[in-house]
Design an enzyme around this catalytic site. Structure first.
Site, PDB file in Angstrom:
ATOM      1  CB  CYS A 107      19.793  -6.886  -5.196  1.00  0.00           C
ATOM      2  SG  CYS A 107      20.687  -5.400  -4.782  1.00  0.00           S
ATOM      3  CB  CYS A 160      17.347  -9.455  -8.696  1.00  0.00           C
ATOM      4  SG  CYS A 160      18.300 -10.456  -7.557  1.00  0.00           S
ATOM      5  CB  CYS A 195      22.421 -17.246  -6.859  1.00  0.00           C
ATOM      6  SG  CYS A 195      23.487 -16.711  -5.553  1.00  0.00           S
TER       7      CYS A 195
END
Length: 135
Positions: free
Chosen positions: A12, A86, A90
């Site tokens: 997160c 969020c 990534c």
């Protein structure tokens, strides 16, 4: 296929609430059968004290944890990457399992608001664990 433990990375933004609670639940429920990591794209100075208090209510101590920066290495080393509401950018590696869990952010919330988030995380972690350890 090796008999290596599956590994999970919870991500997160601040690595201070949701991802830390999820990591705490997985460590507790997996009892050493899964490698657990957590990280954030913009780690906070410390774990959210309300998240710590909510987990303490269920007998899980996450006070020793520190928010950590998300690294490409952590993603590469994990079998499952769980992001938490969020929209984190990534790093993507083929062959990994990616899930996005949409959960309310406990930041700035009181314990009454954080308890249902904690309980929802437990439910999702338990389901993930069952899948990871399925024969």
């Amino acid at each position: 296929m090796t008999d290596q433990k599956p590994s999970v990375l919870f991500v997160c933004v601040h690595n201070a609430g949701r991802s830390q609670m999820a990591a705490g639940w997985l460590r507790e429920l997996a009892a050493g059968r899964v490698e657990v990591r957590s990280a954030g794209s913009l780690p906070a100075e410390q774990i959210n004290p309300v998240a710590v208090a909510a987990m303490r209510e269920v007998g899980i101590d996450i006070t020793a944890e520190q928010p950590k920066i998300l690294t490409t290495e952590a993603v590469r080393a994990s079998d499952a990457v769980i992001t938490m509401g969020c929209g984190d950018a990534c790093p993507f590696f083929p062959g990994k399992r990616y899930e996005d869990w949409v959960l309310d952010d406990p930041a700035g919330q009181g314990i009454e608001a954080v308890r249902p988030i904690r309980d929802e995380i437990k439910h999702r972690v338990a389901a993930l664990l069952a899948e990871l350890l399925a024969p």
